[in-house]
Design a protein around this motif. Structure first.
Motif, PDB file in Angstrom:
ATOM      1  N   SER A  16       0.829  -1.205   0.000  1.00 16.38           N
ATOM      2  CA  SER A  16       0.000   0.000   0.000  1.00 16.38           C
ATOM      3  C   SER A  16       0.862   1.253   0.000  1.00 16.38           C
ATOM      4  N   GLN A  17       1.966   1.241   0.748  1.00 17.92           N
ATOM      5  CA  GLN A  17       2.848   2.397   0.761  1.00 17.92           C
ATOM      6  C   GLN A  17       3.514   2.594  -0.606  1.00 17.92           C
ATOM      7  N   THR A  18       3.860   1.491  -1.261  1.00 19.49           N
ATOM      8  CA  THR A  18       4.461   1.590  -2.594  1.00 19.49           C
ATOM      9  C   THR A  18       3.450   2.068  -3.622  1.00 19.49           C
ATOM     10  N   ALA A  19       2.239   1.536  -3.549  1.00 21.06           N
ATOM     11  CA  ALA A  19       1.212   1.902  -4.522  1.00 21.06           C
ATOM     12  C   ALA A  19       0.697   3.322  -4.312  1.00 21.06           C
ATOM     13  N   PHE A  20       0.605   3.740  -3.046  1.00 21.72           N
ATOM     14  CA  PHE A  20       0.078   5.067  -2.721  1.00 21.72           C
ATOM     15  C   PHE A  20       1.192   5.942  -2.142  1.00 21.72           C
ATOM     16  N   ARG A  21       2.338   5.953  -2.815  1.00 22.44           N
ATOM     17  CA  ARG A  21       3.492   6.650  -2.253  1.00 22.44           C
ATOM     18  C   ARG A  21       3.272   8.162  -2.165  1.00 22.44           C
ATOM     19  N   ASP A  22       2.488   8.750  -3.065  1.00 19.39           N
ATOM     20  CA  ASP A  22       2.220  10.183  -2.980  1.00 19.39           C
ATOM     21  C   ASP A  22       1.297  10.503  -1.814  1.00 19.39           C
ATOM     22  N   TYR A  23       0.299   9.673  -1.618  1.00 18.28           N
ATOM     23  CA  TYR A  23      -0.634   9.912  -0.514  1.00 18.28           C
ATOM     24  C   TYR A  23       0.015   9.600   0.830  1.00 18.28           C
TER      25      TYR A  23
END
Length: 376
Positions: A272-279
């Motif tokens: 999730s951190q990799t996929a939503f790195r901007d958020y």
């Protein structure tokens, strides 16, 4: 070079030269444990999560299409009798498996180990057939005494199936657009779900953005549980199935599924951190997963190159193709022609000859005689 630099001189030393500089920094034991948990969790998340992304929406839609419908008294009695016959044969199979297990309890050597594995696989198949038989009996009672499943419940399953299908498609598109394409073309900067979450945050609706982030993340854990069950229903030699049912879930099944969620939680957090790195920017998760775990020795090859994410997408595609070709489980018997073939397989006859089928009368009588003889 390999010179040792004091902590206060790391910044000036690394930035003073024009060449690329690599720094080796020792991490704490807690970060190392997180890396190990992530690596182990990815092994399960890749397989079960990839299967679950396709299985969750398909199974919900199938529950709507195969919903219990009203039946008459004659059909109810006929199917009840046949389910009783199947239950009797499963009881006999249970006694046979128990006898084999007792005979092999003290066996040693390669041959005995192979026979024990075969008995374990047969037991897993038996457990699957028992679960599906219990499910069919509950469906039969719903069809008879409740005049079929409640229409609101059926429509809710269909709506949930459509929503889960949309979420699975959005996850796949997000992986392709945000993870795969930037790795192939480092100059590209594509936002998909990140843009939705950030828009909620920028407009003052940050609770909605957090809720959407939580829904998409928890959906992955639900896919892991579903994928594990789907895997166990069709591949028997690794572990038995542990279904979660309303008011009838054994304690060992609860513990098994909780353990599976705990094992994959670290991998889901990292993904999730990799996929939503901007958020997820400027968070502790970014420091742990993107700055430390990602570049650790041995693990960096897998995390920097997104090996597990590519494997997750591959398992999703393979599972989707397989489930579209063969959506129902092998021993899944529904009140239709395909269901009757599966039920007949357990009873030991070629067909059931239920009312309303196209079998000839003589053929039906012959098959019922075979079923009675099998019980004798």
């Amino acid at each position: 070079g390999d010179d040792v630099v004091p902590p206060g001189q790391v910044g000036p030393t690394a930035c003073s030269g024009s060449e690329e500089t690599h720094l080796e920094i020792k991490v704490g034991f807690d970060v190392y444990i997180i890396a190990v948990l992530c690596f182990v969790g990815w092994l399960f998340f890749v397989v079960f999560g990839g299967i679950g992304l396709s299985a969750v929406p398909l199974d919900l839609i199938l529950e709507y299409t195969d919903r219990p419908k009203p039946i008459d008294e004659q059909t109810y009695q006929q199917r009840r009798r046949l389910l009783g016959q199947a239950a009797s044969l499963l009881m006999a199979q249970a006694d046979s498996l128990q006898g084999k297990d007792c005979d092999l309890a003290n066996g040693k050597g390669w041959r005995a180990g192979r026979q024990k594995r075969a008995v374990r696989a047969d037991y897993n198949k038996f457990k699957r057939d028992v679960m599906l038989l219990e499910t069919e009996f509950e469906r039969l009672k719903t069809s008879k005494f409740h005049k079929g499943e409640n229409l609101a419940v059926s429509i809710a399953k269909l709506i949930m199936g459509i929503l889960c299908a949309i979420m699975s498609i959005m996850w796949v598109l997000h992986i392709i657009l945000v993870v795969m394409i930037p790795q192939l073309d480092p100059g590209s900067d594509i936002q998909f779900l990140d843009a939705i979450f950030s828009a909620c945050e920028g407009s003052g609706l940050y609770p909605l953005g957090v809720a959407l982030f939580a829904v998409f993340t928890l959906y992955l854990l639900a896919c892991v549980v579903k994928g594990c069950l789907k895997f166990g229903m069709r591949i028997f030699f690794l572990f038995s199935i542990h279904p979660m049912r309303h008011q009838s879930t054994p304690l060992n099944s609860i513990l098994f599924n909780v353990e599976m969620v705990l094992i994959t939680s670290a991998a889901v957090c990292q993904f999730s951190q990799t996929a939503f790195r901007d958020y997820a920017r400027l968070t502790d998760a970014e420091v742990i997963f993107s700055a430390q775990v990602k570049y650790m020795s041995f693990y960096s090859f897998f995390f920097k190159n997104n090996i597990f994410i590519y494997a997750l997408l591959g398992f999703f595609v393979l599972a989707l193709i397989y489930l579209l070709v063969k959506p129902r489980d092998n021993a899944d018997f529904r009140p239709d022609t395909k269901a009757d073939k599966q039920l007949a397989r357990i009873i030991g006859v070629k067909s059931l000859g239920l009312p309303g089928k196209k079998d000839k009368k003589s053929k039906k009588d012959k098959d019922l005689d075979e079923a009675a003889a099998a019980l004798a």
